[in-house]
Design an enzyme around this catalytic site. Structure first.
Site, short mmCIF file in Angstrom:
data_model
loop_
_atom_site.label_atom_id
_atom_site.label_comp_id
_atom_site.label_asym_id
_atom_site.label_seq_id
_atom_site.Cartn_x
_atom_site.Cartn_y
_atom_site.Cartn_z
NE ARG A 58 -3.79 0.36 2.26
CZ ARG A 58 -4.53 0.81 3.26
NH1 ARG A 58 -4.55 0.16 4.43
NH2 ARG A 58 -5.23 1.93 3.13
CB CYS B 186 -2.03 4.19 9.42
SG CYS B 186 -3.44 4.76 10.41
#
Length: 303
Positions: free
Chosen positions: A199, A258
């Site tokens: 990611r 995050c």
């Protein structure tokens, strides 16, 4: 006072004697109803369920991320409702890896509440110890503290410095998207991204509409903080790894990020556990960052 981790054997007599407030924050980002179902099937006696989508997040606007922080007065009111006041021990647990627990741990510390600990290994650790669970509808629950007329100490503030609560304790500092943007290429802060490597590199993005990462960020998947059974790794191991990654950057110049501000707290907690205190959170994280096309995006393994 337990302010970081607590094990199941230490928690059990506190639960039995009503000397703590326990929150169950099990959650599944792909199935928002899963945590409530699991709680109803079995939970630590007396534990109070809090939902990460409903209880621990503010309304979404489309530009403030997937789990925007509630206002401090709103969060204070929620904690008052469940008996949290200065000096009361709070314990938080989730389904095992403590990612969701670390988020509520951070929120309570952000609000100035110090005696809050994570059950190391979550509910599986409690079950492995052979301790009983209650289900919804059980004939007896654990001690439920009475609601308070006086609220918990609350601090507020954001940006480069920690604010100080009425208790004199520094709260956990937060950074906005504008703060992070102003830091790119100029420092002195380092952004630490807790998402999985693929990611971060922008190869996949299962949760948000744009793939990639904040330019200049470093990547440390929060999964590296735990042992296979979900308990945190030893503090000295964590410290060595964070210090190797951060180099000369001091802990109070680290901004955790995050996807939506949850697993970033896991890295922040791991640093605290390792004795590297004072790092900050960017609560909006990638889901907020990528909602504005004018903000820069990087892809690949480099920064």
């Amino acid at each position: 006072m337990h302010a970081l981790l607590i094990d199941a054997a230490t928690l059990k007599p506190l639960v039995e004697s009503g000397q703590c407030i326990v929150f169950d924050v099990r959650h599944d980002l792909a199935d928002h109803a899963a945590g409530r179902r699991q709680y109803e099937q079995g939970h630590i006696p007396g534990a109070i369920f809090l939902d990460h989508e409903q209880d621990l997040a503010a309304p979404k606007t489309g530009t403030n991320g997937r789990h925007p922080l509630p206002s401090l007065p709103t969060f204070q009111e929620l904690m008052q409702k469940h008996g949290v006041q200065p000096g009361v021990q709070v314990v938080v647990y989730d389904g095992g890896t403590s990612a969701f627990s670390a988020h509520l741990w951070w929120m309570l510390r952000w609000a100035g509440h110090r005696p809050v600990a994570i059950l190391d290994g979550g509910l599986p650790a409690w079950s492995r110890a052979g301790f009983a669970l209650n289900s919804v509808g059980a004939s007896s629950e654990g001690h439920q503290p009475e609601a308070l007329t006086q609220g918990a100490v609350v601090a507020s503030g954001s940006g480069a410095g920690a604010s100080v609560s009425a208790s004199g304790l520094a709260s956990m500092p937060t950074f906005s998207a504008d703060d992070v943007l102003a830091n790119i290429g100029r420092g002195p802060y380092v952004v630490l991204d807790a998402r999985a490597e693929n990611r971060f590199r922008g190869e996949v993005e299962p949760m948000d509409p744009v793939a990639g990462h904040i330019p200049g960020a470093l990547n440390r998947p929060n999964s590296l903080n735990c042992q296979p059974d979900g308990r945190f790794r030893p503090a000295d191991e964590l410290r060595a790894e964070f210090e190797q990654m951060l180099g000369n950057t001091p802990a109070d110049h680290v901004i955790h990020q995050c996807g939506s501000g949850i697993t970033a707290c896991h890295n922040l907690f791991a640093m605290e556990l390792a004795g590297l205190g004072g790092s900050a959170l960017y609560p909006g994280s990638w889901s907020e960052w990528c909602s504005d096309a004018s903000r820069p995006v990087a892809v690949g393994a480099g920064t």
